[in-house]
Design an enzyme around this catalytic site. Structure first.
Site, PDB file in Angstrom:
ATOM      1  N   ARG A 170     -34.781  33.546  13.245  1.00  0.00           N
ATOM      2  CA  ARG A 170     -33.778  34.592  13.436  1.00  0.00           C
ATOM      3  C   ARG A 170     -32.998  34.315  14.724  1.00  0.00           C
ATOM      4  O   ARG A 170     -33.604  34.001  15.750  1.00  0.00           O
ATOM      5  CB  ARG A 170     -34.428  35.974  13.574  1.00  0.00           C
ATOM      6  CG  ARG A 170     -35.264  36.431  12.407  1.00  0.00           C
ATOM      7  CD  ARG A 170     -35.968  37.735  12.777  1.00  0.00           C
ATOM      8  NE  ARG A 170     -36.967  38.151  11.795  1.00  0.00           N
ATOM      9  CZ  ARG A 170     -37.938  39.023  12.066  1.00  0.00           C
ATOM     10  NH1 ARG A 170     -38.027  39.568  13.290  1.00  0.00           N
ATOM     11  NH2 ARG A 170     -38.804  39.353  11.133  1.00  0.00           N
ATOM     12  N   HIS A 186     -39.993  34.530  15.931  1.00  0.00           N
ATOM     13  CA  HIS A 186     -38.958  34.211  14.940  1.00  0.00           C
ATOM     14  C   HIS A 186     -37.735  33.592  15.606  1.00  0.00           C
ATOM     15  O   HIS A 186     -37.069  32.736  15.023  1.00  0.00           O
ATOM     16  CB  HIS A 186     -38.535  35.483  14.194  1.00  0.00           C
ATOM     17  CG  HIS A 186     -39.525  35.962  13.186  1.00  0.00           C
ATOM     18  ND1 HIS A 186     -39.692  35.355  11.958  1.00  0.00           N
ATOM     19  CD2 HIS A 186     -40.395  37.009  13.201  1.00  0.00           C
ATOM     20  CE1 HIS A 186     -40.616  35.996  11.260  1.00  0.00           C
ATOM     21  NE2 HIS A 186     -41.062  37.006  11.999  1.00  0.00           N
ATOM     22  N   HIS A 223     -47.097  46.022   9.809  1.00  0.00           N
ATOM     23  CA  HIS A 223     -47.410  44.826   9.037  1.00  0.00           C
ATOM     24  C   HIS A 223     -48.238  45.115   7.786  1.00  0.00           C
ATOM     25  O   HIS A 223     -49.031  44.279   7.344  1.00  0.00           O
ATOM     26  CB  HIS A 223     -48.125  43.802   9.923  1.00  0.00           C
ATOM     27  CG  HIS A 223     -47.220  43.161  10.918  1.00  0.00           C
ATOM     28  ND1 HIS A 223     -46.703  43.843  11.997  1.00  0.00           N
ATOM     29  CD2 HIS A 223     -46.704  41.899  10.994  1.00  0.00           C
ATOM     30  CE1 HIS A 223     -45.930  43.037  12.706  1.00  0.00           C
ATOM     31  NE2 HIS A 223     -45.913  41.862  12.119  1.00  0.00           N
ATOM     32  N   HIS A 228     -47.727  38.003   8.790  1.00  0.00           N
ATOM     33  CA  HIS A 228     -46.915  37.295   9.778  1.00  0.00           C
ATOM     34  C   HIS A 228     -47.745  36.172  10.383  1.00  0.00           C
ATOM     35  O   HIS A 228     -48.841  36.398  10.909  1.00  0.00           O
ATOM     36  CB  HIS A 228     -46.471  38.280  10.869  1.00  0.00           C
ATOM     37  CG  HIS A 228     -45.809  37.623  12.042  1.00  0.00           C
ATOM     38  ND1 HIS A 228     -44.435  37.519  12.150  1.00  0.00           N
ATOM     39  CD2 HIS A 228     -46.325  37.046  13.159  1.00  0.00           C
ATOM     40  CE1 HIS A 228     -44.143  36.899  13.292  1.00  0.00           C
ATOM     41  NE2 HIS A 228     -45.268  36.602  13.917  1.00  0.00           N
TER      42      HIS A 228
END
Length: 244
Positions: A170, A186, A223, A228
């Site tokens: 990201r 990320h 989560h 993750h």
């Protein structure tokens, strides 16, 4: 006359067999040849770029709670990872990376160096340039490649069940838009979220054996709908609903 005919026929058969064998070898090694191929057998004590390239591809086999360094030094940890890789694919488990090991890596590798079950595209749904994150675009892409090889090992350990990615790299703006943490892995290209099946608990429990220092899942705030997995310098595992 008959003897000469038989000899000629045998020669034709042998030539045809050699052509077929050559074709099979070429096809089997095409993936590796398009990205990286090894020119020597590697064993403990070796060093160099070829060792580093090997380490990237076996990084998913460090053992429980461990992370394999990609430093180009073939030490005991690399040997152990080679053994686990060989065992996982039914090869002679001697810790020496030779033709059999490289052939298997070649069969698992696409021409852009990614493992065959994962792509750069699915690891970066944010933009096509890998820019705008916490590191350079080249570093983010390289981190994602290392992560994919760990995912390939995890996928194989889970019975070769497909793993569905929902978020990888990201940029800062993409991370902000989804409410990601300010220091999210990320943004470094070193984290991925998985959705669907297998179960999240099964994913995070197995991930402990495949080089992920960051593992978050059910029981960790936010989560419950994904697993993750990421890379970082220190270990942080939290998925209390899964016993982690």
């Amino acid at each position: 006359m008959l003897r000469r005919y038989v000899r000629a026929l045998l020669a034709i058969v042998m030539l045809a067999s050699a052509i077929l064998v050559g074709t099979a070898v070429t096809a089997g090694s095409a993936h590796a040849a398009g990205c990286y191929s090894w020119g020597r057998t590697l064993s403990q004590g070796a060093s160099g770029e070829d060792v580093r390239q090997l380490q990237i591809r076996i990084a998913g086999y460090p053992g429980y709670g461990a992370v394999l360094a990609t430093d180009g030094q073939f030490g005991p940890a690399t040997k152990s990872a080679v053994v686990r890789f060989q065992q996982a694919y039914g090869l002679t488990a001697d810790g020496i990376a030779g033709p059999q090991t490289f052939a298997k890596i070649g069969a698992l590798q696409d021409t852009d160096c990614t493992p065959i079950h994962f792509t750069f595209g699915e690891m970066n749904r944010c933009n096509t340039t890998w820019a705008g994150g916490a590191v350079s675009a080249a570093t983010a892409r390289d981190n994602a490649l290392r992560l994919m090889w760990k995912l390939e090992a995890l996928r194989h350990a889970l019975g070769d069940q497909p793993l569905n990615t929902s978020s990888g790299f990201r940029s800062a703006s993409c991370n902000s838009a989804v409410g990601g943490a300010a220091n999210s892995n990320h943004m470094y290209g070193r984290a991925v979220d998985l959705i669907g099946s297998p179960s999240y608990c099964r994913i995070v429990q197995e991930a402990r054996y495949h080089g992920f220092n960051e593992i978050l899942g059910p029981g960790y705030p936010g989560h419950s709908t994904h697993a993750h997995l990421g890379d970082q310098s220190s270990r942080y595992w939290s998925a209390s609903s899964c016993g982690i």
